[in-house]
Design a protein around this motif. Structure first.
Motif, PDB file in Angstrom:
ATOM      1  N   GLY A  70      -6.081  26.624  -0.947  1.00 52.98           N
ATOM      2  CA  GLY A  70      -5.241  25.452  -1.195  1.00 52.98           C
ATOM      3  C   GLY A  70      -5.736  24.623  -2.370  1.00 52.98           C
ATOM      4  N   GLY A  71      -7.048  24.486  -2.497  1.00 49.63           N
ATOM      5  CA  GLY A  71      -7.604  23.763  -3.635  1.00 49.63           C
ATOM      6  C   GLY A  71      -7.318  24.465  -4.949  1.00 49.63           C
ATOM      7  N   PRO A  78      -3.571  12.940  -6.429  1.00 47.25           N
ATOM      8  CA  PRO A  78      -4.549  12.387  -5.491  1.00 47.25           C
ATOM      9  C   PRO A  78      -4.351  12.948  -4.082  1.00 47.25           C
ATOM     10  CG  PRO A  78      -3.150  10.652  -6.411  1.00 47.25           C
ATOM     11  CD  PRO A  78      -2.667  11.941  -6.943  1.00 47.25           C
ATOM     12  N   LEU A  79      -5.412  12.946  -3.306  1.00 52.54           N
ATOM     13  CA  LEU A  79      -5.377  13.462  -1.951  1.00 52.54           C
ATOM     14  C   LEU A  79      -4.405  12.679  -1.081  1.00 52.54           C
ATOM     15  CD1 LEU A  79      -6.593  15.492   0.036  1.00 52.54           C
ATOM     16  CD2 LEU A  79      -8.401  13.839   0.487  1.00 52.54           C
ATOM     17  N   GLY A  80      -4.314  11.379  -1.288  1.00 56.63           N
ATOM     18  CA  GLY A  80      -3.401  10.554  -0.507  1.00 56.63           C
ATOM     19  C   GLY A  80      -1.945  10.940  -0.727  1.00 56.63           C
ATOM     20  N   GLU A  81      -1.595  11.255  -1.959  1.00 61.84           N
ATOM     21  CA  GLU A  81      -0.225  11.670  -2.266  1.00 61.84           C
ATOM     22  C   GLU A  81       0.092  13.017  -1.617  1.00 61.84           C
ATOM     23  OE1 GLU A  81       2.105  12.977  -6.284  1.00 61.84           O
ATOM     24  OE2 GLU A  81       0.802  11.217  -6.407  1.00 61.84           O
ATOM     25  N   THR A  82      -0.864  13.914  -1.617  1.00 60.70           N
ATOM     26  CA  THR A  82      -0.665  15.211  -0.980  1.00 60.70           C
ATOM     27  C   THR A  82      -0.515  15.073   0.527  1.00 60.70           C
ATOM     28  OG1 THR A  82      -1.992  16.237  -2.709  1.00 60.70           O
ATOM     29  CG2 THR A  82      -1.635  17.519  -0.716  1.00 60.70           C
ATOM     30  N   GLU A 104       5.561  10.443   7.593  1.00 62.27           N
ATOM     31  CA  GLU A 104       5.487   9.074   8.115  1.00 62.27           C
ATOM     32  C   GLU A 104       4.226   8.824   8.936  1.00 62.27           C
ATOM     33  OE1 GLU A 104       6.563   5.328   8.115  1.00 62.27           O
ATOM     34  OE2 GLU A 104       7.696   6.889   7.084  1.00 62.27           O
ATOM     35  N   ARG A 105       3.651   9.850   9.507  1.00 64.85           N
ATOM     36  CA  ARG A 105       2.417   9.663  10.291  1.00 64.85           C
ATOM     37  C   ARG A 105       1.246   9.235   9.418  1.00 64.85           C
ATOM     38  NH1 ARG A 105       1.979  13.466  15.359  1.00 64.85           N
ATOM     39  NH2 ARG A 105       4.163  13.478  15.966  1.00 64.85           N
ATOM     40  N   PHE A 106       1.291   9.571   8.150  1.00 62.05           N
ATOM     41  CA  PHE A 106       0.219   9.160   7.237  1.00 62.05           C
ATOM     42  C   PHE A 106       0.196   7.650   7.087  1.00 62.05           C
ATOM     43  CE2 PHE A 106      -1.298   8.244   2.911  1.00 62.05           C
ATOM     44  CZ  PHE A 106      -2.587   8.709   3.052  1.00 62.05           C
ATOM     45  N   ARG A 107       1.351   7.027   7.131  1.00 68.82           N
ATOM     46  CA  ARG A 107       1.409   5.561   7.003  1.00 68.82           C
ATOM     47  C   ARG A 107       0.778   4.860   8.207  1.00 68.82           C
ATOM     48  NH1 ARG A 107       4.343   4.976   2.515  1.00 68.82           N
ATOM     49  NH2 ARG A 107       6.097   6.362   2.134  1.00 68.82           N
ATOM     50  N   LEU A 108       0.720   5.522   9.355  1.00 64.38           N
ATOM     51  CA  LEU A 108       0.107   4.944  10.548  1.00 64.38           C
ATOM     52  C   LEU A 108      -1.410   5.069  10.550  1.00 64.38           C
ATOM     53  CD1 LEU A 108       2.612   6.382  13.169  1.00 64.38           C
ATOM     54  CD2 LEU A 108       2.625   4.107  12.143  1.00 64.38           C
ATOM     55  N   LEU A 109      -1.947   5.828   9.599  1.00 60.72           N
ATOM     56  CA  LEU A 109      -3.384   6.069   9.545  1.00 60.72           C
ATOM     57  C   LEU A 109      -4.178   4.785   9.320  1.00 60.72           C
ATOM     58  CD1 LEU A 109      -5.636   8.228   9.519  1.00 60.72           C
ATOM     59  CD2 LEU A 109      -5.335   8.333   7.058  1.00 60.72           C
ATOM     60  N   GLN A 110      -3.701   3.924   8.447  1.00 58.88           N
ATOM     61  CA  GLN A 110      -4.435   2.692   8.143  1.00 58.88           C
ATOM     62  C   GLN A 110      -4.576   1.817   9.381  1.00 58.88           C
ATOM     63  OE1 GLN A 110      -2.740   0.246   5.094  1.00 58.88           O
ATOM     64  NE2 GLN A 110      -4.331  -1.314   5.284  1.00 58.88           N
ATOM     65  N   MET A 143     -11.573   7.555  -1.049  1.00 60.66           N
ATOM     66  CA  MET A 143     -11.537   8.985  -0.738  1.00 60.66           C
ATOM     67  C   MET A 143     -10.136   9.561  -0.941  1.00 60.66           C
ATOM     68  SD  MET A 143     -14.547  10.113   0.402  1.00 60.66           S
ATOM     69  CE  MET A 143     -14.195  11.433   1.512  1.00 60.66           C
ATOM     70  N   LEU A 144      -9.106   8.764  -0.700  1.00 64.79           N
ATOM     71  CA  LEU A 144      -7.739   9.237  -0.858  1.00 64.79           C
ATOM     72  C   LEU A 144      -7.311   9.291  -2.321  1.00 64.79           C
ATOM     73  CD1 LEU A 144      -6.053   7.458   2.158  1.00 64.79           C
ATOM     74  CD2 LEU A 144      -6.617   9.879   1.943  1.00 64.79           C
ATOM     75  N   GLN A 145      -8.121   8.773  -3.232  1.00 61.37           N
ATOM     76  CA  GLN A 145      -7.821   8.835  -4.653  1.00 61.37           C
ATOM     77  C   GLN A 145      -8.494  10.032  -5.337  1.00 61.37           C
ATOM     78  OE1 GLN A 145      -9.014   5.015  -6.076  1.00 61.37           O
ATOM     79  NE2 GLN A 145      -7.217   3.991  -5.242  1.00 61.37           N
ATOM     80  N   VAL A 146      -9.283  10.786  -4.589  1.00 61.36           N
ATOM     81  CA  VAL A 146      -9.941  11.985  -5.116  1.00 61.36           C
ATOM     82  C   VAL A 146      -8.864  13.045  -5.372  1.00 61.36           C
ATOM     83  CG1 VAL A 146     -11.527  13.846  -4.461  1.00 61.36           C
ATOM     84  CG2 VAL A 146     -12.080  11.491  -3.911  1.00 61.36           C
ATOM     85  N   PRO A 147      -8.980  13.816  -6.454  1.00 56.42           N
ATOM     86  CA  PRO A 147      -7.994  14.884  -6.687  1.00 56.42           C
ATOM     87  C   PRO A 147      -7.973  15.890  -5.535  1.00 56.42           C
ATOM     88  CG  PRO A 147      -9.292  14.509  -8.660  1.00 56.42           C
ATOM     89  CD  PRO A 147      -9.918  13.686  -7.569  1.00 56.42           C
ATOM     90  N   THR A 148      -6.784  16.331  -5.200  1.00 60.28           N
ATOM     91  CA  THR A 148      -6.604  17.261  -4.083  1.00 60.28           C
ATOM     92  C   THR A 148      -7.362  18.561  -4.318  1.00 60.28           C
ATOM     93  OG1 THR A 148      -4.436  16.317  -3.646  1.00 60.28           O
ATOM     94  CG2 THR A 148      -4.867  18.482  -2.727  1.00 60.28           C
TER      95      THR A 148
END
Length: 100
Positions: free
Chosen positions: A9-10, A31-35, A42-48, A67-72
């Motif tokens: 995947g990387g 970024p990892l967050g975008e991926t 929508e479950r990603f938005r509940l993570l915070q 960490m979520l700004q690191v390249p995927t």
């Protein structure tokens, strides 16, 4: 098996970012967050709120946001190679007597 999947995947993310960078004539990494937002939705938005409520509020802002700004591609390759290294069979110890 998970290590191989993360490495693959990387590598796919690296190729995708490379093709996108060539097409745009500018270097761009996903970024990892975008991926994760694309994959989980929508479950990603509940993570915070889950991290702030169940673990610690300081864990979200300084640590996980960065960490979520690191390249995927970098995250997938590093985590995949780490899992492959941890799951590797131990090398035989040459020169150690087992019988006396």
């Amino acid at each position: 098996m998970l290590g191989y999947l993360l490495v693959a995947g990387g590598f796919v993310a690296l190729l995708t970012d490379g093709a996108r960078s060539i097409a745009n004539s500018a270097l761009r990494f996903t970024p990892l967050g975008e991926t994760l937002l694309t994959l989980v939705g929508e479950r990603f938005r509940l993570l915070q709120s889950a991290v702030e409520r169940n673990l610690h509020p300081m864990l979200w802002d300084p640590i996980l946001v960065h960490m979520l700004q690191v390249p995927t591609a970098a995250a997938g390759l590093l985590l995949g190679f780490l899992l492959l290294w941890l799951g590797a069979a131990p090398k035989p110890q040459i020169g150690i007597l087992t019988r006396r």
